[in-house]
Design an enzyme around this catalytic site. Structure first.
Site, short mmCIF file in Angstrom:
data_model
loop_
_atom_site.label_atom_id
_atom_site.label_comp_id
_atom_site.label_asym_id
_atom_site.label_seq_id
_atom_site.Cartn_x
_atom_site.Cartn_y
_atom_site.Cartn_z
N CYS A 1 4.18 3.05 -3.56
CA CYS A 1 4.68 2.81 -2.20
C CYS A 1 5.88 3.71 -1.91
CB CYS A 1 5.09 1.35 -2.01
SG CYS A 1 3.73 0.17 -2.07
N CYS B 1 2.85 -6.87 -8.05
CA CYS B 1 2.58 -5.83 -7.06
C CYS B 1 2.21 -6.53 -5.75
CB CYS B 1 1.47 -4.90 -7.53
SG CYS B 1 1.05 -3.61 -6.32
N PHE C 1 -21.45 11.73 6.40
CA PHE C 1 -20.55 11.33 5.30
C PHE C 1 -20.57 9.79 5.20
CE2 PHE C 1 -18.88 15.09 7.47
CZ PHE C 1 -18.82 16.02 6.45
N CYS D 1 -9.11 10.50 7.21
CA CYS D 1 -8.05 10.16 6.26
C CYS D 1 -7.05 11.31 6.12
CB CYS D 1 -8.63 9.78 4.90
SG CYS D 1 -9.61 11.09 4.14
#
Length: 433
Positions: free
Chosen positions: A90, A162, A294, A389
């Site tokens: 993070c 986490c 895709f 992305c």
């Protein structure tokens, strides 16, 4: 963000300077200006003043570290994770979710030269349903490390909690560590993956030496006591099912089976909303012929098939094509055709390219979809939804559609990975009549 590197590192005087931060980049660094140059400072947020020292001075930009923070941003929050700042997972836990979303949306709007219409988000904590934890044996202490890589390093941060993992996986971390740390083969373990499916929890253990019968028995007992499906991976090709049936997850009213090594979206909540919004934007009608490029194992393809006359999915990984076909059969969808084709090659000679389509969806990897843009334009679909992305390749590929007469009708920022630097997005292009 493009970063330019000169051959020689410039020397710095370590002089303390005072700066005002005006932006937050995707890596969670504050962005300021000094002597006409952009300055990146880890740990600072917009509207904060601080005394800093320059640690790296390049022609186009510089980096600095905080000596003393003089004011706090209204968007500053206390990180929930004790490993934040050391673990590389993070980058933005010190920023409020609202600030993260605004910063990412602004970055997307700048790249696309278009206003962001909406943010598609879900819960900001406990969202990640998959984790891959590195394992490393320390000879000096004879202890096993389990965790994520440090920021900018191959070293491992021991992780006992986490908060971005779904609660079921986070609760397992100390138990998995105790089990693996008791194995005779712990010197020869590569990594362990934990996956939370709708069908249950999966554990996939990569080991580089054969397991003794005692170790195997320990792992089987552990999987039974914790209710896990256990898989063993002695190499990258073999996957042995020790316990459990074929895993599956619910997606927009469908049951999708998958192999433990298959790619699935790690954020189930955002994935559900993303698929629903894509179908809404495409305005799928019962007579529509839809193309999904895709397509993976059919994350969009199969939900599209519940509304359209016919859907064609094209994917380059044969195992995912096979899984898509299997899931179409399991869900009783007979109007779906999957093709195994490399979309980075000449697509004009591929069989799907000879068909006509009313609407197109594409969800490429980070490299984008430059090789198929001209073929999409030739198809003249009424609507195109591009899921991305990588905003840089999205902006590049969008230029081809805009030049061909399409316009951006909707632009969404997908908050798929809160507290990280990952920026995902989705665009609806409409053909100008």
């Amino acid at each position: 963000m493009a970063q330019f590197y000169s051959a020689k590192r410039r020397t710095t005087t370590r002089q303390i300077i005072t700066v005002s931060v005006n932006d937050l980049d995707s890596f969670g660094q504050g962005v300021a200006r000094h002597n006409g140059k952009t300055l990146f400072i880890p740990g600072l947020l917009p509207q904060e003043n601080a005394e800093v020292t320059v640690t790296e001075d390049k022609k186009q930009y510089a980096r600095a570290k905080v000596v003393r923070r003089l004011s706090d941003s209204p968007g500053r929050e206390t990180p929930r994770c004790p490993h934040f700042g050391v673990c590389g997972g993070c980058q933005q836990q010190h920023a409020s979710v609202d600030l993260q979303q605004r910063s990412k949306s602004a970055a997307l709007a700048r790249l696309m030269k278009h206003e962001v219409s909406e943010v598609i988000a879900d819960v900001p904590w406990g969202y990640r349903r998959r984790a891959r934890l590195s394992l490393n044996y320390l000879p000096k202490t004879q202890q096993l490390q389990m965790g994520f890589r440090k920021a900018g390093s191959s070293d491992i941060v021991d992780v006992k909690q986490c908060p971005i993992l779904v609660p079921q996986l986070e609760a397992l971390l100390p138990k998995v560590m105790a089990c693996l740390g008791s194995l005779q083969v712990m010197r020869h373990l590569g990594h362990v993956e934990l996956v939370q499916a709708t069908s249950g929890t999966l554990m996939i253990l990569r080991h580089t030496a054969p397991l003794s019968s005692a170790d195997r028995e320990k792992l089987e007992r552990f999987s039974h006591s914790e209710g896990l499906d256990l898989y063993l991976a002695p190499d990258s090709e073999i996957l042995e099912t020790v316990s459990g049936e074929m895993p599956w997850y619910d997606s927009n009213g469908l049951r999708l089976t998958f192999s433990p090594r298959d790619f699935i979206q790690v954020n189930a909540g955002v994935n559900q909303k993303m698929v629903a919004r894509a179908l809404e934007w495409l305005d799928v009608q019962p007579e529509d012929r839809v193309l999904d490029l895709f397509c993976g194992m059919g994350n969009f393809t199969l939900p599209l098939a519940t509304q359209a006359a016919s859907v064609v999915g094209v994917e380059g990984v044969p195992a995912l094509v096979e899984k898509g076909q299997q899931n179409a059969r399991l869900n009783g969808l007979q109007n779906v055709t999957f093709y195994h084709e490399n979309l980075e090659e000449d697509v004009t000679k591929q069989p799907w390219a000879k068909n006509g389509f009313d609407k197109v969806l594409l969800d490429p990897a980070r490299a984008g979809a430059a090789g198929v843009m001209q073929q999409i334009i030739k198809l003249e679909p009424i609507r195109i939804v591009y899921v991305s992305c990588n905003p840089a390749t999205l902006a590049r590929d969008s230029e081809a559609l805009l030049k061909a007469g399409y316009t951006i009708a909707r632009l969404a920022m997908l908050d798929m990975f809160p507290h990280t630097g990952h920026l995902e997005s989705m665009v609806l292009f409409s053909r100008v009549k």
